[in-house]
Scaffold this motif. Structure first.
Motif, mmCIF file in Angstrom:
data_model
loop_
_atom_site.group_PDB
_atom_site.id
_atom_site.type_symbol
_atom_site.label_atom_id
_atom_site.label_comp_id
_atom_site.label_asym_id
_atom_site.label_seq_id
_atom_site.Cartn_x
_atom_site.Cartn_y
_atom_site.Cartn_z
ATOM 1 N N PRO A 104 0.831 -1.211 0.000
ATOM 2 C CA PRO A 104 0.000 0.000 0.000
ATOM 3 C C PRO A 104 0.864 1.259 0.000
ATOM 4 O O PRO A 104 1.839 1.353 0.757
ATOM 5 C CB PRO A 104 -0.809 -0.118 1.296
ATOM 6 N N ARG A 105 0.520 2.202 -0.866
ATOM 7 C CA ARG A 105 1.278 3.450 -0.962
ATOM 8 C C ARG A 105 0.906 4.347 0.226
ATOM 9 O O ARG A 105 -0.255 4.726 0.384
ATOM 10 C CB ARG A 105 0.975 4.150 -2.282
ATOM 11 N N ILE A 106 1.886 4.647 1.060
ATOM 12 C CA ILE A 106 1.641 5.409 2.283
ATOM 13 C C ILE A 106 2.531 6.653 2.274
ATOM 14 O O ILE A 106 3.716 6.588 1.959
ATOM 15 C CB ILE A 106 1.950 4.572 3.535
ATOM 16 N N LYS A 107 1.933 7.786 2.642
ATOM 17 C CA LYS A 107 2.679 9.035 2.731
ATOM 18 C C LYS A 107 2.621 9.574 4.157
ATOM 19 O O LYS A 107 1.611 9.419 4.840
ATOM 20 C CB LYS A 107 2.110 10.084 1.772
ATOM 21 N N LYS A 108 3.718 10.177 4.582
ATOM 22 C CA LYS A 108 3.736 10.827 5.899
ATOM 23 C C LYS A 108 4.749 11.961 5.870
ATOM 24 O O LYS A 108 5.820 11.845 5.263
ATOM 25 C CB LYS A 108 4.090 9.836 7.010
ATOM 26 N N THR A 109 4.380 13.050 6.520
ATOM 27 C CA THR A 109 5.247 14.230 6.587
ATOM 28 C C THR A 109 5.758 14.405 8.013
ATOM 29 O O THR A 109 4.986 14.331 8.975
ATOM 30 C CB THR A 109 4.481 15.490 6.152
ATOM 31 N N PHE A 110 7.072 14.621 8.124
ATOM 32 C CA PHE A 110 7.705 14.892 9.410
ATOM 33 C C PHE A 110 8.295 16.300 9.340
ATOM 34 O O PHE A 110 9.058 16.613 8.414
ATOM 35 C CB PHE A 110 8.808 13.885 9.704
ATOM 36 N N LYS A 111 7.970 17.139 10.300
ATOM 37 C CA LYS A 111 8.478 18.511 10.284
ATOM 38 C C LYS A 111 8.843 18.937 11.702
ATOM 39 O O LYS A 111 8.175 18.563 12.665
ATOM 40 C CB LYS A 111 7.456 19.470 9.673
ATOM 41 N N LYS A 112 9.902 19.708 11.784
ATOM 42 C CA LYS A 112 10.408 20.040 13.119
ATOM 43 C C LYS A 112 11.386 21.215 13.022
ATOM 44 O O LYS A 112 12.189 21.304 12.079
ATOM 45 C CB LYS A 112 11.149 18.841 13.706
ATOM 46 N N GLY A 154 11.605 11.064 11.284
ATOM 47 C CA GLY A 154 10.999 9.748 11.304
ATOM 48 C C GLY A 154 11.043 9.114 9.922
ATOM 49 O O GLY A 154 11.445 9.737 8.938
ATOM 50 N N ASN A 155 10.603 7.848 9.853
ATOM 51 C CA ASN A 155 10.695 7.134 8.582
ATOM 52 C C ASN A 155 9.815 5.884 8.645
ATOM 53 O O ASN A 155 9.237 5.567 9.684
ATOM 54 C CB ASN A 155 12.150 6.759 8.284
ATOM 55 N N PHE A 156 9.745 5.181 7.534
ATOM 56 C CA PHE A 156 9.056 3.905 7.460
ATOM 57 C C PHE A 156 10.051 2.763 7.659
ATOM 58 O O PHE A 156 11.249 2.913 7.416
ATOM 59 C CB PHE A 156 8.376 3.732 6.094
ATOM 60 N N ASN A 157 9.556 1.614 8.076
ATOM 61 C CA ASN A 157 10.340 0.385 8.071
ATOM 62 C C ASN A 157 10.219 -0.238 6.690
ATOM 63 O O ASN A 157 9.129 -0.669 6.283
ATOM 64 C CB ASN A 157 9.826 -0.573 9.144
ATOM 65 N N THR A 158 11.324 -0.271 5.960
ATOM 66 C CA THR A 158 11.288 -0.717 4.571
ATOM 67 C C THR A 158 10.931 -2.189 4.444
ATOM 68 O O THR A 158 10.256 -2.586 3.495
ATOM 69 C CB THR A 158 12.659 -0.476 3.901
ATOM 70 N N VAL A 159 11.391 -3.011 5.386
ATOM 71 C CA VAL A 159 11.188 -4.460 5.267
ATOM 72 C C VAL A 159 9.724 -4.832 5.430
ATOM 73 O O VAL A 159 9.181 -5.623 4.661
ATOM 74 C CB VAL A 159 12.057 -5.209 6.299
ATOM 75 N N ASP A 160 9.067 -4.256 6.424
ATOM 76 C CA ASP A 160 7.690 -4.644 6.734
ATOM 77 C C ASP A 160 6.806 -3.406 6.712
ATOM 78 O O ASP A 160 6.786 -2.613 7.660
ATOM 79 C CB ASP A 160 7.635 -5.327 8.098
ATOM 80 N N ALA A 161 6.050 -3.245 5.631
ATOM 81 C CA ALA A 161 5.192 -2.073 5.480
ATOM 82 C C ALA A 161 4.004 -2.097 6.425
ATOM 83 O O ALA A 161 3.311 -1.085 6.585
ATOM 84 C CB ALA A 161 4.704 -1.970 4.040
ATOM 85 N N THR A 162 3.722 -3.233 7.072
ATOM 86 C CA THR A 162 2.599 -3.296 8.011
ATOM 87 C C THR A 162 2.928 -2.630 9.340
ATOM 88 O O THR A 162 2.029 -2.293 10.107
ATOM 89 C CB THR A 162 2.187 -4.759 8.274
ATOM 90 N N ASN A 163 4.222 -2.431 9.619
ATOM 91 C CA ASN A 163 4.607 -1.740 10.844
ATOM 92 C C ASN A 163 4.356 -0.245 10.702
ATOM 93 O O ASN A 163 4.583 0.328 9.635
ATOM 94 C CB ASN A 163 6.095 -1.971 11.143
ATOM 95 N N PRO A 164 3.897 0.414 11.752
ATOM 96 C CA PRO A 164 3.688 1.863 11.654
ATOM 97 C C PRO A 164 5.014 2.592 11.508
ATOM 98 O O PRO A 164 6.060 2.096 11.936
ATOM 99 C CB PRO A 164 3.008 2.204 12.988
ATOM 100 N N PRO A 165 5.000 3.769 10.894
ATOM 101 C CA PRO A 165 6.253 4.538 10.796
ATOM 102 C C PRO A 165 6.732 4.948 12.178
ATOM 103 O O PRO A 165 5.944 5.115 13.112
ATOM 104 C CB PRO A 165 5.844 5.757 9.961
#
Length: 721
Positions: free
Chosen positions: A454-462, A490-501
């Motif tokens: 699943p294509r997932i997008k997330k923005t991290f700002k600080k 922050g980031n995604f876990n590349t190996v397992d996309a089911t894990n939350p970022p």
């Protein structure tokens, strides 16, 4: 062998007698009138090391040669508080207890690496191999306002030489034990009146490994590398400086992925005891790594009457293929084959004040476009009879796209002639997108399905900040107090996309330091003390046969660093350094904990590790580096010794596996004659033949480690003209 407690006290006493604590260390060459000044660019402008309100270790090109520093491992020997390791073949840096052990595709380090201002996101490669290095700067503490990417723990800043219109050549060939042949070349010349170019080439071939794979009889712990770098410098006028650089690395070996078991003799996942020595492995497949990386960069600076305009443009491409036996047994339990790719583009624009007014300042914009992950032809492939699903396993081909935008500025105002206040800030916005697919295979059937990720997008700002107050107490005593807020996205876990970022981590650093000079600048003594509050820190945990990154609650880190350089005579000099770090987790309720399984491997669970020591952080590190030069009837002799003591550290938050204390001793003796372009060097590394690890992991299959290099020695022939 480990240092005894009484020897510890003696060394600490010697250091205390020679030094006061220091904020930055530099190994300089004495020319008879004191220690040479070292100019650094830790604040993105040239300043004396002794007047920069940052803890910096600065190692000049001559010092790199004298200490024979050719890779990141060697930097740790001369940098207090720095820990260097390899995991899955990728470089892992920890500084003052801060780092990131996740080298999965698409991740970034908490200790950023820059070469001539260009951010190097990929942890695979060796940027220190060349003999065209002007200096290396290790900035300790958060760097959140002036450099392209935020760095929570610190920064490795490599500056290469500019080519010269005057022709020069520096060529070296070497040969050492383990059938190791090496060659390095640096040449520079003028092309036209305002154009100069250089070429640096590095080659190393270790024909014999330090160990053996007892399953197939092949060598392990070996390496081969061919790399080059060229810079073209165009100066159409006195106010304009344009350089174009290109580099390429081709690396083969198994550093950090030739795994064996901890402790030797314990049962593996197949129930059989491990056989062999410290450098031997028992693997049904031969571990390997191949790195193919190249990049280009355009760096332009133009000076106007009041400001300098700077542009740094870079593109980098990395392709890494490696494989290893994750269960480290002759049984095909879990075999891992990984192909990663990374393509990154960066653009930085700066406006830098260049007048001698009360206010000096810098403002900039940074853009980073990165695509990284497990790419074709097969991404990350797992196969083996120990897998919880099918022995054929999946092929994971997930990618992370990153678009990062940041704006920053910093200004220093002279309150009086001796007192200055610095304020800086940066705002970063990272837009990350996870996408890809998983190819599913079944034994005896082959490919059966393609499952889209699943294509997932997330923005991290600080935002991140910096505030410093510094003061010249005398011409030879400089002090500062500072506050820095570090931020790692922050980031995604590349190996397992089911894990939350996983979320961003932040670090608040409070530091004070003194930089001093004595005895007509023949003795330089400096110190820094610091306190860190580490929040939402990112950590790597074992999940089955793979890993994932999560957020721990936090940690507190306190420490002090000592450093000194003493030109005792015109021929004899001594540098000394020490670091003390006390780092504990303040809240960590879901740490990974393992219990040995009597039949082999470990039982993996979770536990509260509050109060445990932070991983990969030795309490004490000490260094002594004497060098002596004298003349004889047959020529000049330069002799130097580098001694480093590491107090040992825990590899994981559960504090079960610990690296024992170890002592590293390196030595070099060089013969040369005045006016003669030829010199000969005899060198030795790890002369005490200490056995220590570059990497150790605990998981369901085994406690595994990858060995660092044993005693090595050789000779080098050098020609300069």
């Amino acid at each position: 062998m480990p240092m005894h407690a009484n020897t510890n006290l003696v060394l600490i006493g010697v250091l205390s007698a020679l030094t006061a604590p220091q904020a930055g260390h530099a190994q300089e060459t004495n020319k008879g009138s004191g220690i040479d000044e070292v100019v650094v660019t830790a604040t993105r402008r040239e300043q004396s090391l002794q007047s920069v309100p940052i803890a910096v270790t600065a190692i000049t090109g001559d010092a790199l040669d004298n200490a024979r520093i050719e890779n990141p491992d060697d930097i740790a020997v001369v940098t207090p508080g720095l820990q260097v390791g390899y995991q899955g073949g990728g470089l892992v840096l920890y500084l003052r207890g801060v780092g990131a052990s996740d080298v999965s595709a698409g991740q970034e380090s908490a200790i950023a690496t820059y070469v001539d201002g260009v951010y190097m996101a990929e942890p695979y490669g060796n940027h220190l191999a060349f003999n065209n290095i002007e200096r290396v700067e290790v900035l300790r503490g958060p760097q959140g306002t002036l450099f392209g990417r935020n760095a929570t723990g610190g920064l490795l800043n490599i500056i290469t030489k500019d080519p010269s219109e005057e022709a020069a050549v520096d060529a070296r060939v070497s040969y050492g034990n383990y059938d190791t042949f090496g060659a390095r070349f640096y040449g520079t010349t003028g092309v036209t009146d305002n154009l100069a170019a250089d070429l640096a080439v590095y080659y190393k071939d270790q024909g014999e490994g330090y160990g053996e794979n007892l399953v197939n009889g092949k060598d392990t712990n070996y390496g081969k590398e061919l790399s080059f770098r060229t810079k073209w410098l165009f100066t159409p006028g006195d106010n304009t400086h344009i350089s174009l650089t290109a580099d390429h690395e081709d690396i083969e070996g198994d550093t950090g992925i030739a795994y064996s078991i901890v402790p030797p003799g314990r049962a593996l996942a197949d129930g059989q005891p491990h056989a062999g020595g410290f450098y031997d492995i028992n693997a049904n497949i031969q571990p390997f790594q191949r790195v193919d990386a190249w990049g280009v960069a355009l760096n332009a600076r133009h000076s106007l009457s009041a400001v300098d305009l700077v542009s740094i443009t870079a593109y980098r491409k990395n392709r890494i293929h490696f494989g290893f036996d994750n269960d480290i047994t002759p049984v095909p339990g879990v075999d891992v084959d990984i192909f990663t790719r990374r393509d990154s583009f960066s653009q930085e624009l700066q406006v830098v004040s260049n007048t001698d007014s009360k206010l000096t300042w810098i403002a900039g914009l940074f853009y980073f476009d990165d695509e990284a992950g497990y790419g074709p032809p097969h991404g990350l492939s797992l196969q083996g009879v120990f897998l919880p699903t099918a022995p054929a396993g999946p092929n994971i081909k997930n990618m992370i796209d990153t678009k990062s935008y940041s704006a920053y500025g910093e200004g220093t105002y002279s309150i009086t002639d001796d007192t200055r206040m610095t304020l800086g800030a940066r705002y970063t916005r990272d837009e990350r997108t996870l996408h890809g697919k998983i190819d599913v295979y079944l034994p005896g059937v082959g490919f059966v399905a393609e499952v889209p990720t699943p294509r997932i997008k997330k923005t991290f700002k600080k935002p991140s900040f910096r505030a410093v107050l510094d003061h010249d107490f005398t011409d030879d005593i400089f002090g500062y107090v500072s506050y820095n807020r570090g931020f790692k996205s922050g980031n995604f876990n590349t190996v397992d996309a089911t894990n939350p970022p996983f979320e961003p981590e932040t670090l608040d650093a409070y530091e004070t330091g003194l930089k001093t000079q004595w005895l007509d600048n023949r003795l330089r003594m400096n110190f820094a003390v610091f306190h860190y509050k580490y929040k939402n820190m990112q950590f790597v945990t074992q999940q089955g046969v793979t890993t994932q990154t999560k957020n721990a609650a936090g940690a507190e880190i306190d420490g002090a660093e000592l450093d000194a350089s003493w030109s005792i005579t015109d021929q004899f000099s001594l540098t000394a350094a020490a670091s003390y770090v006390d780092a504990e987790y303040t809240k960590f309720p879901e740490g990974t904990c393992t219990t040995p399984n009597p039949t082999g491997g470990n039982i993996v669970g979770t536990c509260d590790v509050k109060g445990n020591k932070v991983l990969r952080t030795p309490e004490w590190t000490l260094s002594l580096m004497p060098s002596y030069r004298f003349s004889t009837a047959i020529g000049d002799i330069d002799a130097s010794v580098t001694y480093n003591y590491n107090d040992g550290f825990f590899w994981h938050p559960e504090n079960r596996l610990k690296e024992k204390p170890y002592d590293l001793v390196n030595a070099d003796v060089t013969w040369s004659r005045p006016g003669n372009p030829i010199s000969i060097t005899l060198y030795g590394r790890n002369l005490l033949d200490e056995g220590y690890s570059l990497y150790t992991e605990t998981g369901p299959l085994a406690n595994q480690y990858s060995a660092a290099a044993p005693l090595t020695w050789g000779a080098e022939f050098r020609v300069q003209f």
